[in-house]
Write a protein that holds these residues in place. Structure first.
Motif, PDB file in Angstrom:
ATOM      1  N   UNK A  48       0.830  -1.212   0.000  1.00 33.73           N
ATOM      2  CA  UNK A  48       0.000   0.000   0.000  1.00 33.73           C
ATOM      3  C   UNK A  48       0.860   1.255   0.000  1.00 33.73           C
ATOM      4  N   UNK A  49       1.968   1.222   0.732  1.00 35.27           N
ATOM      5  CA  UNK A  49       2.868   2.375   0.767  1.00 35.27           C
ATOM      6  C   UNK A  49       3.453   2.655  -0.611  1.00 35.27           C
ATOM      7  N   UNK A  50       3.869   1.601  -1.324  1.00 37.06           N
ATOM      8  CA  UNK A  50       4.406   1.776  -2.671  1.00 37.06           C
ATOM      9  C   UNK A  50       3.321   2.270  -3.629  1.00 37.06           C
ATOM     10  N   UNK A  51       2.128   1.729  -3.487  1.00 36.29           N
ATOM     11  CA  UNK A  51       1.029   2.169  -4.347  1.00 36.29           C
ATOM     12  C   UNK A  51       0.728   3.649  -4.113  1.00 36.29           C
ATOM     13  N   UNK A  52       0.705   4.074  -2.857  1.00 38.22           N
ATOM     14  CA  UNK A  52       0.445   5.480  -2.545  1.00 38.22           C
ATOM     15  C   UNK A  52       1.569   6.373  -3.066  1.00 38.22           C
ATOM     16  N   UNK A  53       2.790   5.920  -2.937  1.00 38.24           N
ATOM     17  CA  UNK A  53       3.931   6.692  -3.444  1.00 38.24           C
ATOM     18  C   UNK A  53       3.824   6.864  -4.962  1.00 38.24           C
ATOM     19  N   UNK A  54       3.523   5.786  -5.647  1.00 37.28           N
ATOM     20  CA  UNK A  54       3.414   5.836  -7.104  1.00 37.28           C
ATOM     21  C   UNK A  54       2.224   6.696  -7.527  1.00 37.28           C
ATOM     22  N   UNK A  55       1.084   6.503  -6.880  1.00 33.94           N
ATOM     23  CA  UNK A  55      -0.095   7.303  -7.209  1.00 33.94           C
ATOM     24  C   UNK A  55       0.161   8.783  -6.956  1.00 33.94           C
ATOM     25  N   UNK A  56       0.887   9.103  -5.897  1.00 35.01           N
ATOM     26  CA  UNK A  56       1.249  10.490  -5.615  1.00 35.01           C
ATOM     27  C   UNK A  56       2.139  11.068  -6.708  1.00 35.01           C
ATOM     28  N   UNK A  57       3.053  10.251  -7.216  1.00 38.05           N
ATOM     29  CA  UNK A  57       3.927  10.701  -8.298  1.00 38.05           C
ATOM     30  C   UNK A  57       3.123  10.977  -9.565  1.00 38.05           C
ATOM     31  N   UNK A  58       2.145  10.134  -9.840  1.00 41.82           N
ATOM     32  CA  UNK A  58       1.281  10.339 -11.016  1.00 41.82           C
ATOM     33  C   UNK A  58       0.470  11.622 -10.829  1.00 41.82           C
TER      34      UNK A  58
END
Length: 124
Positions: A48-58
């Motif tokens: 979930x942390x990686x998904x949130x990081x990636x979504x934030x970058x997008x």
């Protein structure tokens, strides 16, 4: 202090906190390597942390694109409204970043570069 000054301080504090905690590509890849490739991976906090990081970058890349257009500038990227990414595509792209650079570049910067390459804006 007036409200504008307080709002400015709050925005500055948020930006400082965000930049201080920005995840590097190396951190992303190291964390991803420890996550099993099975359906239970979605239950893990690391996933979930990686998904949130990636979504934030997008979101950041898209917001920069919108802000540039609003200001009448040519954006660095011309991402379409809908863009999908598979975990394999993300890991392949991040693993393509030279090893010496991975600890120097954030996930957001890697996303900017990827989208500028994948969705370049036509010349003005």
């Amino acid at each position: 202090m007036n409200r504008i000054a307080l709002a400015g301080l709050a925005i500055a504090a948020t930006l400082i906190a965000t930049s201080a905690s920005a995840m590097t590509v190396q951190e992303f890849l190291t964390t991803a390597a420890g996550i099993p490739r099975n359906p239970t991976a979605l239950l893990r906090s690391d996933t979930r942390r990686l998904m949130h990081e990636f979504e934030g970058a997008v979101r950041t890349t898209r917001a920069e694109q919108t802000a540039a257009r609003t200001a009448g500038r040519r954006p660095a990227t011309c991402m379409p409204e809908k863009v999908s990414f598979s975990p394999d595509a993300i890991l392949t792209r991040f693993n393509a970043v030279p090893a010496a650079r991975r600890s120097q570049i954030t996930v957001t910067q890697a996303m900017r570069e990827w989208m500028a390459e994948r969705y370049p804006c036509p010349p003005a």
